[in-house]
Write a protein that holds these residues in place. Sequence first.
Motif, PDB file in Angstrom:
ATOM      1  N   LEU A  78      33.816  49.332  36.274  1.00 52.65           N
ATOM      2  CA  LEU A  78      33.567  49.172  34.852  1.00 52.65           C
ATOM      3  C   LEU A  78      34.914  48.949  34.174  1.00 52.65           C
ATOM      4  O   LEU A  78      35.730  49.867  34.089  1.00 52.65           O
ATOM      5  CB  LEU A  78      32.877  50.412  34.281  1.00 52.65           C
ATOM      6  CG  LEU A  78      32.699  50.449  32.758  1.00 52.65           C
ATOM      7  CD1 LEU A  78      31.841  49.275  32.278  1.00 52.65           C
ATOM      8  CD2 LEU A  78      32.103  51.782  32.318  1.00 52.65           C
ATOM      9  N   ALA A  79      35.161  47.721  33.724  1.00 56.18           N
ATOM     10  CA  ALA A  79      36.426  47.374  33.086  1.00 56.18           C
ATOM     11  C   ALA A  79      36.228  47.331  31.580  1.00 56.18           C
ATOM     12  O   ALA A  79      35.342  46.635  31.074  1.00 56.18           O
ATOM     13  CB  ALA A  79      36.919  46.026  33.600  1.00 56.18           C
ATOM     14  N   HIS A 122      33.949  52.927  39.733  1.00 55.93           N
ATOM     15  CA  HIS A 122      35.276  53.201  39.195  1.00 55.93           C
ATOM     16  C   HIS A 122      35.307  52.720  37.745  1.00 55.93           C
ATOM     17  O   HIS A 122      34.484  51.890  37.348  1.00 55.93           O
ATOM     18  CB  HIS A 122      36.372  52.449  39.962  1.00 55.93           C
ATOM     19  CG  HIS A 122      36.438  52.723  41.419  1.00 55.93           C
ATOM     20  ND1 HIS A 122      35.467  52.314  42.305  1.00 55.93           N
ATOM     21  CD2 HIS A 122      37.379  53.350  42.171  1.00 55.93           C
ATOM     22  CE1 HIS A 122      35.796  52.685  43.531  1.00 55.93           C
ATOM     23  NE2 HIS A 122      36.949  53.315  43.470  1.00 55.93           N
ATOM     24  N   ILE A 123      36.285  53.203  36.985  1.00 54.11           N
ATOM     25  CA  ILE A 123      36.467  52.734  35.613  1.00 54.11           C
ATOM     26  C   ILE A 123      37.936  52.377  35.393  1.00 54.11           C
ATOM     27  O   ILE A 123      38.829  53.128  35.786  1.00 54.11           O
ATOM     28  CB  ILE A 123      36.046  53.798  34.581  1.00 54.11           C
ATOM     29  CG1 ILE A 123      34.579  54.195  34.770  1.00 54.11           C
ATOM     30  CG2 ILE A 123      36.269  53.285  33.155  1.00 54.11           C
ATOM     31  CD1 ILE A 123      34.122  55.315  33.845  1.00 54.11           C
ATOM     32  N   VAL A 128      38.784  57.353  37.020  1.00 50.31           N
ATOM     33  CA  VAL A 128      39.194  56.507  35.903  1.00 50.31           C
ATOM     34  C   VAL A 128      40.699  56.293  35.932  1.00 50.31           C
ATOM     35  O   VAL A 128      41.454  57.218  36.222  1.00 50.31           O
ATOM     36  CB  VAL A 128      38.813  57.147  34.542  1.00 50.31           C
ATOM     37  CG1 VAL A 128      39.201  56.228  33.390  1.00 50.31           C
ATOM     38  CG2 VAL A 128      37.339  57.468  34.488  1.00 50.31           C
ATOM     39  N   ARG A 129      41.111  55.076  35.624  1.00 52.05           N
ATOM     40  CA  ARG A 129      42.519  54.784  35.400  1.00 52.05           C
ATOM     41  C   ARG A 129      42.654  54.033  34.083  1.00 52.05           C
ATOM     42  O   ARG A 129      41.860  53.156  33.777  1.00 52.05           O
ATOM     43  CB  ARG A 129      43.112  53.965  36.560  1.00 52.05           C
ATOM     44  CG  ARG A 129      43.309  54.803  37.815  1.00 52.05           C
ATOM     45  CD  ARG A 129      43.831  53.999  38.974  1.00 52.05           C
ATOM     46  NE  ARG A 129      44.038  54.863  40.127  1.00 52.05           N
ATOM     47  CZ  ARG A 129      44.315  54.444  41.349  1.00 52.05           C
ATOM     48  NH1 ARG A 129      44.403  53.140  41.600  1.00 52.05           N
ATOM     49  NH2 ARG A 129      44.498  55.299  42.344  1.00 52.05           N
ATOM     50  N   GLY A 154      41.337  44.842  35.357  1.00 48.23           N
ATOM     51  CA  GLY A 154      40.872  46.176  35.737  1.00 48.23           C
ATOM     52  C   GLY A 154      40.716  46.349  37.228  1.00 48.23           C
ATOM     53  O   GLY A 154      40.857  47.467  37.756  1.00 48.23           O
ATOM     54  N   ALA A 155      40.446  45.249  37.959  1.00 43.37           N
ATOM     55  CA  ALA A 155      40.323  45.345  39.420  1.00 43.37           C
ATOM     56  C   ALA A 155      41.664  45.662  40.059  1.00 43.37           C
ATOM     57  O   ALA A 155      41.731  46.332  41.098  1.00 43.37           O
ATOM     58  CB  ALA A 155      39.765  44.038  39.985  1.00 43.37           C
ATOM     59  N   ARG A 156      42.751  45.186  39.451  1.00 43.03           N
ATOM     60  CA  ARG A 156      44.089  45.386  40.038  1.00 43.03           C
ATOM     61  C   ARG A 156      44.572  46.825  39.924  1.00 43.03           C
ATOM     62  O   ARG A 156      45.522  47.213  40.601  1.00 43.03           O
ATOM     63  CB  ARG A 156      45.096  44.442  39.363  1.00 43.03           C
ATOM     64  CG  ARG A 156      44.783  42.969  39.567  1.00 43.03           C
ATOM     65  CD  ARG A 156      44.771  42.603  41.026  1.00 43.03           C
ATOM     66  NE  ARG A 156      44.365  41.208  41.222  1.00 43.03           N
ATOM     67  CZ  ARG A 156      43.962  40.715  42.375  1.00 43.03           C
ATOM     68  NH1 ARG A 156      43.881  41.506  43.431  1.00 43.03           N
ATOM     69  NH2 ARG A 156      43.626  39.450  42.475  1.00 43.03           N
ATOM     70  N   LEU A 157      43.932  47.607  39.072  1.00 41.35           N
ATOM     71  CA  LEU A 157      44.307  49.019  39.010  1.00 41.35           C
ATOM     72  C   LEU A 157      43.870  49.758  40.268  1.00 41.35           C
ATOM     73  O   LEU A 157      44.420  50.807  40.612  1.00 41.35           O
ATOM     74  CB  LEU A 157      43.659  49.682  37.788  1.00 41.35           C
ATOM     75  CG  LEU A 157      44.196  49.269  36.421  1.00 41.35           C
ATOM     76  CD1 LEU A 157      43.518  50.077  35.325  1.00 41.35           C
ATOM     77  CD2 LEU A 157      45.695  49.435  36.348  1.00 41.35           C
ATOM     78  N   TRP A 158      42.867  49.207  40.954  1.00 43.16           N
ATOM     79  CA  TRP A 158      42.351  49.840  42.167  1.00 43.16           C
ATOM     80  C   TRP A 158      42.676  49.037  43.414  1.00 43.16           C
ATOM     81  O   TRP A 158      42.747  49.600  44.505  1.00 43.16           O
ATOM     82  CB  TRP A 158      40.831  50.013  42.061  1.00 43.16           C
ATOM     83  CG  TRP A 158      40.454  50.835  40.876  1.00 43.16           C
ATOM     84  CD1 TRP A 158      40.037  50.388  39.661  1.00 43.16           C
ATOM     85  CD2 TRP A 158      40.523  52.259  40.777  1.00 43.16           C
ATOM     86  NE1 TRP A 158      39.827  51.444  38.804  1.00 43.16           N
ATOM     87  CE2 TRP A 158      40.114  52.611  39.464  1.00 43.16           C
ATOM     88  CE3 TRP A 158      40.882  53.282  41.658  1.00 43.16           C
ATOM     89  CZ2 TRP A 158      40.056  53.925  39.016  1.00 43.16           C
ATOM     90  CZ3 TRP A 158      40.819  54.596  41.218  1.00 43.16           C
ATOM     91  CH2 TRP A 158      40.411  54.897  39.918  1.00 43.16           C
ATOM     92  N   HIS A 159      42.914  47.732  43.260  1.00 40.93           N
ATOM     93  CA  HIS A 159      43.174  46.864  44.406  1.00 40.93           C
ATOM     94  C   HIS A 159      44.354  45.944  44.134  1.00 40.93           C
ATOM     95  O   HIS A 159      44.172  44.759  43.847  1.00 40.93           O
ATOM     96  CB  HIS A 159      41.927  46.040  44.748  1.00 40.93           C
ATOM     97  CG  HIS A 159      40.755  46.879  45.114  1.00 40.93           C
ATOM     98  ND1 HIS A 159      40.747  47.700  46.217  1.00 40.93           N
ATOM     99  CD2 HIS A 159      39.553  47.057  44.510  1.00 40.93           C
ATOM    100  CE1 HIS A 159      39.586  48.336  46.281  1.00 40.93           C
ATOM    101  NE2 HIS A 159      38.847  47.967  45.258  1.00 40.93           N
ATOM    102  N   PRO A 160      45.557  46.487  44.180  1.00 38.58           N
ATOM    103  CA  PRO A 160      46.737  45.652  43.953  1.00 38.58           C
ATOM    104  C   PRO A 160      46.870  44.589  45.029  1.00 38.58           C
ATOM    105  O   PRO A 160      46.381  44.739  46.142  1.00 38.58           O
ATOM    106  CB  PRO A 160      47.898  46.652  44.002  1.00 38.58           C
ATOM    107  CG  PRO A 160      47.374  47.790  44.812  1.00 38.58           C
ATOM    108  CD  PRO A 160      45.910  47.882  44.494  1.00 38.58           C
TER     109      PRO A 160
END
Length: 267
Positions: A22-23, A79-80, A123-124, A246-252
């Motif tokens: 969830l971005a 994830h958020i 959450v990040r 928002g995806a890059r916060l979890w998958h750099p």
Amino acid sequence: MGTAVKKAASKPAKRTLAERILAIDVGGTGLKAAIIDAHGKMLTERLKVATPHPCPPELLVHTLVKLVEPLMQPLPATHISIGFPGVVRDNHVLTAPNLGNESWRNVPLAQMLSDQLGHHLPVRIINDAEMQGLAAIEGKGIEFVLTLGTGAGTALFRDGELMPHLELAHHPVNKNKTYDEYLGNAARDKTGNKRWNRRVEKVIGILSSLVNYDRLWIGGGNAANLKFDLPDNVKVVSNEAGIEGGARLWHPRSVRETRQLPPGAFE
């Protein structure tokens, strides 16, 4: 930074086919949200509502919960990610100049939203210009992000690594006017688009001398109002970047990016 935080920041989240991020892109004018996958591809439509004014933390959380309710059905997010227009550290908001600073002092926005959604999701949260940059950057050399919206946001990357956040938007740029006051939406409404474009062109030159960037990325809703030819190393970012980042916060993309993930993620 605690032990659990170090563990979360040192190892990228495992990719799964079922992952739904969830971005959320918080802006001074509008709030946007969508469900994306681990690659930043949208799995749902992007929903948007106006940002309340004034907007204390409790009202923002309430508005966001209402906004994202349709996105969480029938399958909730896993994830958020949140992009926020202010200084963010350890998943806490320290400043919110376009939302009213007095009520935004060390606010645990990530935890508040997770609690209200009731799913206890990880959450990040990161500055909104930085989240746009994560979607846009190429990961080579010095890359700078300038967002043109309610105010003016900035982010700086070196070889794909996010540098410490600077609130350049509050630095004087012309006759004691800050970047926010000089380039923000109120300034464009007051001076007209033609004069505002001249200001943006001037600021691009100032940033080039100040940062010596290899690439400048311009995002935000008002990027669509640019009417002059940009230098070869300056490019406008898609308005979807605030969500896709928002995806890059979890998958750099790289090990280097993994090391610079924002601290404070809770699992």
